[in-house]
Design an enzyme around this catalytic site. Structure first.
Site, short mmCIF file in Angstrom:
data_model
loop_
_atom_site.label_atom_id
_atom_site.label_comp_id
_atom_site.label_asym_id
_atom_site.label_seq_id
_atom_site.Cartn_x
_atom_site.Cartn_y
_atom_site.Cartn_z
N ASP A 12 -3.74 0.06 0.85
CA ASP A 12 -2.37 0.56 0.74
C ASP A 12 -1.55 -0.46 -0.04
O ASP A 12 -1.36 -1.59 0.41
CB ASP A 12 -1.79 0.78 2.13
CG ASP A 12 -0.47 1.54 2.11
OD1 ASP A 12 -0.05 1.98 1.03
OD2 ASP A 12 0.13 1.69 3.19
N ASP A 107 -0.67 5.31 -4.41
CA ASP A 107 -0.69 3.93 -3.93
C ASP A 107 -1.57 3.68 -2.71
O ASP A 107 -1.53 2.59 -2.14
CB ASP A 107 0.74 3.46 -3.63
CG ASP A 107 1.41 4.27 -2.53
OD1 ASP A 107 0.90 5.35 -2.19
OD2 ASP A 107 2.44 3.82 -2.01
N GLU A 108 -2.37 4.64 -2.30
CA GLU A 108 -3.28 4.37 -1.18
C GLU A 108 -4.53 5.21 -1.29
O GLU A 108 -4.53 6.29 -1.87
CB GLU A 108 -2.60 4.57 0.17
CG GLU A 108 -2.24 5.99 0.50
CD GLU A 108 -1.70 6.15 1.92
OE1 GLU A 108 -2.31 5.61 2.86
OE2 GLU A 108 -0.68 6.84 2.07
#
EC number: 2.7.7.7
Length: 360
Positions: A12, A107-108
Site C-alpha cells: 500500500d 496505489d495498492e
C-alpha cells in the site's frame, strides 16, 4: 487454517497522490497538502498527506469540510496521467518478483509470492526488496504486510504505516486474529461495528467463540465471513487482472453521504480515473460489454444497475447514477462502486458484474 500455506504480500503506497506531488514539488513537503477538487465546485479530497491527516482530513471528504478542519490546507488538482504512469512503474517492480499480482487501485495490490524463488522464497525479504526498489527508483514510500491469508496481509500493511513492514507468520495467525479489534477487519463499517458491540463482540476471539448459527442469523453474510476470518480462514486467491471477467472499483465513505452531487464528485474525481486505469491494465484493447454502478445504503441494503454499453464512458455513469438513486428512498449512502464487464475473447457471457461476495 488452510492446508496450503501461502505467502501473500499486500503493498500500500503511503498517501500516494499527495506523495507524488510532494516528490515533484519540494515546496509541498512541509505543509498540509491534499489532492482534490475545488471547494467552490463542491469538490472532494482524493487523498492527503500525513500533516493534513493530523487535523482529521480524510479521503472522499468534501473539500469545504477539509478546509474548515485545516484552514491552512493546500489543495491541488489531481494529475491522473502522472499517477497512472507511476502506478505502472510500481507494477513493473512487482513483476520482478511474481506474476501473481492483484491491483486493488492505483496505489495498492496483493502479491502471491508462494512460488517465487527470489531471496530463497522469503516473503519478508521480497517485501523488503519491493519497498527498497520503490524508494530507490521512484522516491516514494510504501508500506507492506505479509501473511498466509489475504485479509491479514491487508491488515498488517496498515500496522506500521507509513513506510513500514509487518509480518504475520503462520504460527501467529490465530493469536493475531484473536486480539484483532473487529473495526480493523476490512468490510466492517460503523453501523455493523455498533451492532457487533451490542452483541458483545469486540475482537476476533469473541467471534471465534460465538455460535455460528447465531452469527448467521444476526449478521447474515457478514457474520459468516467474520466467523471464517476469526478461525484464520480466508480462501480467496490472488486474482490477476487478466483472469477477470469484470473490473470494478468501490469506496466506503468514512461518513455517509446523501446527495447526487456528492456521489458524482466521488465518481468523477476518484472512482472513474481508477477504473479507467484498471481497465487499461486488464484489457488493453478496452473491450467491454457492460457498465454498472453499485450503491450500498446506510441500512446495508445494496442495489446495482448494469446496462449493455460497448465503451467506457464517464457520461454514461452519470445516467446510471441518476437511475440507481431513484431507489434511495431518503437513505444515506455508505458505499459507491463502478464496474465494467470485459468482452471475452471467444464468447460473450452474460454474467453479473456484481457477484454476491463483492468485488475482489
Amino acid at each position: 487454517m488452510q492446508d496450503r500455506i501461502r505467502k501473500i504480500i499486500h503493498v500500500d503506497m503511503d498517501c500516494f497522490f499527495a506523495a507524488v506531488e510532494m516528490r515533484d514539488n519540494p515546496a509541498y513537503r512541509e505543509i498540509a497538502l491534499a489532492v482534490g477538487g475545488h471547494e467552490k465546485q463542491r469538490g472532494v479530497i482524493s487523498t492527503c498527506n500525513y500533516q493534513a491527516r493530523k487535523f482529521g482530513v480524510r479521503s472522499a471528504m468534501p473539500t469545504a469540510q477539509a478546509l474548515k478542519l485545516c484552514p491552512q490546507l493546500h489543495v491541488v488538482p489531481g494529475r491522473m496521467s502522472v499517477y497512472k504512469s507511476v502506478s505502472q512503474q510500481i507494477q513493473t517492480i512487482f513483476q520482478r518478483y511474481t506474476s501473481l499480482i492483484e491491483p486493488l487501485s492505483l496505489d495498492e495490490a496483493y502479491l502471491d509470492v508462494s512460488e517465487s524463488t527470489a531471496y530463497q522464497g522469503s516473503a519478508t525479504l521480497i517485501a523488503q526488496a519491493i519497498r527498497r526498489d520503490i524508494w530507490q527508483e521512484l522516491n516514494l514510500t510504501a508500506s507492506a504486510g505479509v501473511a498466509p491469508i489475504k485479509f491479514l496481509a491487508k491488515v498488517a500493511s496498515d500496522l506500521n504505516k507509513p513506510n513500514g513492514l509487518y509480518v504475520v507468520t503462520p504460527d501467529k495467525v490465530q493469536e493475531m486474529v484473536d486480539s484483532l479489534p473487529l473495526e480493523k477487519i476490512p468490510g466492517v463499517g460503523k453501523v455493523a461495528l455498533e451492532k457487533l458491540h451490542q452483541a458483545g463482540l469486540y475482537v476476533g476471539a469473541d467471534v471465534r467463540r460465538a455460535d455460528y448459527r447465531k452469527l448467521l442469523h444476526q449478521f447474515g453474510r457478514l457474520g459468516a465471513s467474520l466467523w471464517k476470518k476469526s478461525h484464520g480462514i480466508d480462501e480467496r486467491e490472488v486474482v490477476t487482472e487478466r483472469e477477470r471477467k469484470s473490473v470494478g472499483v468501490e469506496y466506503t465513505f468514512s461518513q455517509n453521504i446523501s446527495t447526487f452531487q456528492e456521489c458524482w464528485q466521488v465518481i468523477e474525481q476518484k472512482l472513474y480515473p481508477e477504473l479507467d486505469a484498471r481497465l487499461s491494465r486488464a484489457h488493453p484493447q478496452r473491450g467491454i460489454i457492460k457498465q454498472g454502478i453499485k450503491v450500498k445504503f446506510a441500512d446495508f441494503q445494496q442495489t446495482t444497475i448494469e446496462h449493455v454499453h460497448p465503451a467506457l464512458e464517464l457520461d454514461y455513469f452519470h445516467e446510471l447514477l441518476e437511475q440507481v438513486l431513484t431507489r434511495q428512498q431518503g437513505r444515506e449512502i455508505r458505499l459507491l462502486g463502478l464496474s465494467v464487464m470485459l468482452k471475452p475473447e471467444l464468447q460473450m457471457k452474460q454474467l453479473s458484474m456484481f457477484p454476491s461476495d463483492g468485488w475482489q
